[in-house]
Each structure stands twice: as structure tokens, then as C-alpha cells.
Write an enzyme that holds these catalytic residues in place. Structure first.
Site, PDB file in Angstrom:
ATOM      1  N   ASN A   1       0.802  -1.221   0.000  1.00  5.49           N
ATOM      2  CA  ASN A   1       0.000   0.000   0.000  1.00  5.49           C
ATOM      3  C   ASN A   1       0.840   1.278   0.000  1.00  5.49           C
ATOM      4  O   ASN A   1       0.392   2.312  -0.469  1.00  5.49           O
ATOM      5  CB  ASN A   1      -0.959   0.011   1.194  1.00  5.49           C
ATOM      6  CG  ASN A   1      -0.340  -0.500   2.463  1.00  5.49           C
ATOM      7  OD1 ASN A   1       0.164  -1.621   2.507  1.00  5.49           O
ATOM      8  ND2 ASN A   1      -0.350   0.314   3.491  1.00  5.49           N
TER       9      ASN A   1
ATOM     10  N   THR B   1     -26.248 -10.443   9.594  1.00  4.91           N
ATOM     11  CA  THR B   1     -27.086 -10.111   8.430  1.00  4.91           C
ATOM     12  C   THR B   1     -26.243  -9.363   7.406  1.00  4.91           C
ATOM     13  O   THR B   1     -25.514  -8.435   7.754  1.00  4.91           O
ATOM     14  CB  THR B   1     -28.295  -9.263   8.885  1.00  4.91           C
ATOM     15  OG1 THR B   1     -29.030 -10.023   9.831  1.00  4.91           O
ATOM     16  CG2 THR B   1     -29.183  -8.881   7.703  1.00  4.91           C
TER      17      THR B   1
ATOM     18  N   CYS C   1      -1.136   6.703  11.323  1.00  3.06           N
ATOM     19  CA  CYS C   1      -1.406   7.593  12.447  1.00  3.06           C
ATOM     20  C   CYS C   1      -1.515   6.731  13.699  1.00  3.06           C
ATOM     21  O   CYS C   1      -2.248   5.753  13.721  1.00  3.06           O
ATOM     22  CB  CYS C   1      -2.709   8.343  12.232  1.00  3.06           C
ATOM     23  SG  CYS C   1      -2.545   9.545  10.921  1.00  3.06           S
TER      24      CYS C   1
HETATM   25  C1  LIG Z   1      -2.800  -3.735   1.921  1.00  2.00           C
HETATM   26  C2  LIG Z   1      -4.005  -3.430   2.757  1.00  2.00           C
HETATM   27  N1  LIG Z   1      -4.556  -4.415   3.479  1.00  2.00           N
HETATM   28  C3  LIG Z   1      -5.630  -4.206   4.245  1.00  2.00           C
HETATM   29  C4  LIG Z   1      -6.218  -2.959   4.320  1.00  2.00           C
HETATM   30  C5  LIG Z   1      -7.406  -2.774   5.194  1.00  2.00           C
HETATM   31  O1  LIG Z   1      -8.590  -2.684   4.440  1.00  2.00           O
HETATM   32  P1  LIG Z   1      -9.879  -2.006   5.081  1.00  2.00           P
HETATM   33  O2  LIG Z   1      -9.672  -0.520   5.033  1.00  2.00           O
HETATM   34  O3  LIG Z   1     -11.017  -2.440   4.203  1.00  2.00           O
HETATM   35  O4  LIG Z   1     -10.009  -2.519   6.450  1.00  2.00           O
HETATM   36  C6  LIG Z   1      -5.663  -1.889   3.603  1.00  2.00           C
HETATM   37  C7  LIG Z   1      -6.222  -0.534   3.705  1.00  2.00           C
HETATM   38  O5  LIG Z   1      -5.510   0.451   3.591  1.00  2.00           O
HETATM   39  C8  LIG Z   1      -4.518  -2.137   2.782  1.00  2.00           C
HETATM   40  O6  LIG Z   1      -3.949  -1.174   2.076  1.00  2.00           O
END
Ligand SMILES: Cc1ncc(COP(=O)(O)O)c(C=O)c1O
Length: 383
Positions: free
Chosen positions: A154, A240, A326
Site C-alpha cells: 500500500n 445479516t 497515524c
Molecule cells: C494492503 C491493505 N490491506 C488491508 C487494508 C485494510 O482494508 P480495510 O480498510 O477495508 O479494512 C488496507 C487498507 O488500507 C490495505 O492497504
């Protein structure tokens, strides 16, 4: 009202809801409000919509619809994968192996499992952010329950050798989980080609709504439920169903699949243009190797504090990110860049820019100009 023209370059944090997705969702927030578990007409309408969406999400990743379990987020899916596999493992195999650059949803869950009687091993990455497969092989030993290797990071966008990691893990009897949250809609995805047992997606990263994700569970994979209660999702996830969210996820998945090739190419050209201009700024360095998502750039600017930079850019109308999380009392330095072996000064001066469907060349050029000016101003203020 401010007259600043805002440029959104933080699509890895979240994406705007596609208007076509919203249109598809609205009936399920209004007249088609039934509970999919109900036997009557209202319930069956909702059930049909959920199953249609399941098929669409399955198509995005080459799975069978029955292998898709809807959850409330990517984070929940990551937790379900690790905890669910761990709960079914024999005591001797209660080890989880994760890469050092996983999202905190994986890393923190793995660490919690270690505190609950298991153990966790962290596999290294190189300076390019790519998993060290030799280290993974060593860490797997012969007794891991599950190995978790993300598809795309990410913060840097770096793609991991998931299929190779899966081969190593399977040879040693471990299950393989892949966090594909960032890759969903940005890179081709095929669970059979990757040969993974579990795979996480989240709708809000692909122009769908927030608060809906899924876990692909390969048929026959031993996995305990995380949320217990009713029999929803074939007894794998009680609660649900978030029908409107699931419908939105389904349409977002179809749109992502249809537009993948053209959009990846378009956004890649813009990202390269932006990055080229940013790397021309003196003291700028790219973070991460070149095998990465087409939409992500991560650049460090020597002598600049990234948190202050993000705030200053926001005042100029450019929304970017430090890539750092953060935490209570401040911003924690990026564990991803640290794992790549960068010194604290480089980690603290890194800016993440992530482009998306709405990003234009004009925006990219203006953002590059603004970033160059703000970086120069911040350096001048420090001296
Ligand atoms: C690589 C990765 N995994 C998991 C998540 C978590 O996803 P969610 O925001 O749907 O909880 C993120 C969110 O930034 C992510 O970038």
C-alpha cells in the site's frame, strides 16, 4: 468557501464511489430492503442481489462464487484468514509467517496470535521492497500454519512474488494467504494462477463502498469463523449481510475488471510523468523497485519532514500521504520503508502519491509544480 481546486492523489487510502456503483446500491437502501435470510419475496430479492454480486466478485479473481465470503472490511478478512487458519491448526503447527511489509491488519493480528500461544516469524524484504524468498523458505521451516504475503504494498506499490511464495509454503505444508487489497482493480488477479488458499479484497479501494470486503476461501481450506452466530455465508461469517454494500462491491468489481487494462495503462503513463518530474527535484529519491502498481509513487525528499509536507500540500489543494500510520500521539514512521533498510531521515521524508480513475494530466502537472515549490520552501525554512 475555499476556492482551492483540489487534487486527490491518495487513492491507496480510499477511492471515490463510482456513480454507477451508487446507482446500483440505492434500491437496496430503499425499497429492496429485505433480509436475504427471509423466505418471502422481500428476502429473496435481496438474496438474488447478494448472489449476483458474489458471482461478480468471484469473476474478478478467477474464483468460484461459493469460495467468496463477504466480510465488513479488508482488515476483518485479514484477521479471519490468520485467526481462522490458526484455530484449526494442530498445536505443533501454530506458527504464522508474514512479510515485514504487510499491512497492520496482518502484522498486528499475527503478533496477537503469538501472544495467544503461537509464534510469528517475519520474512525480510530487500531494499527494493520485494520479499526475500530465501528468507521466507528459512522462516517457514516445516511447521507453519499459514504464510501471509501481500500482492501489492500500500505504501510503495511494490508487487510481491506471491506464486513463488505459495509454492514454497505449500511444499512445507502451510496454507497461503494473500492480502490483495491494493491490487484489486489495479493489477490482474487470478487465485488459481497465484495458487493461494485465502485472499483478501476490500471494496473501497476499487471505487466501491467502505465497510465491505471479502475473503476468498479455496474450497476445502480448513478455516474457523471469526464472527459466530447465524448461518450466513455458509456458516463462515455470521451477521445479516450488508446487502447494499455487497451489491456495490459486485458492480465495482465488474467495472474494475472491464476497465483494468486500459486504466492501468493510462494511469501508468501519468504516474511515470509525475514521478519523473518529482525525481528531477534535487535530493529526491524513489522508494521501491520498478515491479509495482501503475498508480503509486513513493518519493523521499532529503531534508524535508513528510508530515509537514503533507499538511502544506493540503493547504495548496494537493491531497497526498506520508504512507505512515497515524498512531496515538503522532505519526509512526513507516514500518515498510524501515523494513527496506532506509535510515530514519529517509523514512521521515517520504511522500506517497497514488493516482486513480479521475486523475488527469493537468492535475499531475499542477501537483508536480506545487510539490516542487513546497519542498523548496520547506528546505529554505530549515536553513
Ligand atoms: C494492503 C491493505 N490491506 C488491508 C487494508 C485494510 O482494508 P480495510 O480498510 O477495508 O479494512 C488496507 C487498507 O488500507 C490495505 O492497504
Amino acid at each position: 468557501m475555499s476556492s482551492v481546486q483540489r487534487i486527490y492523489l491518495d487513492h491507496n487510502a480510499t477511492t471515490p464511489l463510482d456513480p454507477r456503483v451508487l446507482d446500483a446500491m440505492l434500491p437496496y437502501l430503499r425499497e429492496s430492503f429485505g433480509n436475504p435470510s427471509s423466505l418471502h419475496w422481500f428476502g429473496q430479492r435481496a438474496r438474488a442481489a447478494v448472489e449476483d454480486a458474489r458471482g461478480r466478485v468471484a469473476s474478478l479473481i478467477g474464483a468460484d462464487p461459493a469460495e467468496i465470503v463477504f466480510t465488513a472490511s479488508g482488515s476483518e478478512s485479514d484477521n479471519m484468514a490468520l485467526r481462522g487458519a490458526f484455530a484449526k491448526a494442530r498445536e505443533a503447527r501454530r506458527r504464522v509467517v508474514v512479510t515485514a511489509v504487510e499491512h497492520h491488519a496482518v502484522l498486528h493480528c499475527a503478533k496477537a496470535l503469538a501472544e495467544e500461544g503461537g509464534s510469528v516469524e517475519i520474512a525480510r524484504v530487500g531494499e527494493d521492497g520485494r520479499l526475500d524468498l530465501d528468507d521466507l523458505r528459512v522462516k517457514l521451516e516445516d511447521s507453519a500454519t499459514v504464510a501471509s504475503v501481500m500482492l501489492a504494498n500500500n505504501e510503495t506499490g511494490v508487487l510481491q512474488p506471491v506464486a513463488e511464495a505459495a509454492r514454497l509454503a505449500h511444499e512445507r505444508g502451510a496454507l497461503v494467504h494473500c492480502d490483495a487489497v491494493q491490487a484489486g482493480g489495479k493489477a490482474p488477479l487470478d487465485v488459481r494462477a497465484l495458487d493461494v488458499d485465502l485472499l483478501t479484497l476490500s471494496a473501497h479501494k476499487l471505487y466501491g463502498p467502505k465497510g465491505i470486503g471479502c475473503l476468498y476461501v479455496r474450497r476445502g481450506t480448513p478455516l474457523a469463523p471469526l464472527v459466530r452466530g447465524g448461518a450466513q455465508e455458509r456458516n463462515r461469517r455470521a451477521g445479516t449481510e450488508n446487502v447494499a454494500g455487497i451489491v456495490g462491491f459486485g458492480v465495482a468489481a465488474s467495472l474494475a475488471r472491464e476497465g483494468l487494462v486500459a486504466e492501468t495503462e493510462r494511469v501508468g503513463v501519468l504516474r511515470d510523468r509525475l514521478e519523473e518530474r518529482l525525481l528531477a527535484v534535487p535530493g529526491a529519491r524513489r522508494n521501491g523497485g520498478l515491479g509495482r502498481l501503475a498508480n503509486t509513487a513513493n518519493v523521499s525528499f532529503d531534508g524535508v519532514d513528510a508530515e509537514a509536507l503533507v499538511i502544506a500540500l493540503d493547504l495548496e489543494g494537493v491531497a497526498a500521504s506520508t504512507g505512515a500510520a497515524c498512531a496515538a500521539g503522532g505519526v509512526e514512521p513507516s514500518h515498510v520503508l524501515k523494513a527496506m533498510g532506509f535510515p530514519p531521515e529517509r523514512v521521515q521524508s517520504s511522500l506517497r502519491l497514488s493516482l486513480g480513475r479521475g486523475t488527469t494530466q493537468e492535475e499531475v502537472d499542477r501537483a508536480a509544480d506545487v510539490i516542487g515549490v513546497v519542498v523548496g520552501r520547506q528546505r529554505a525554512q530549515r536553513t
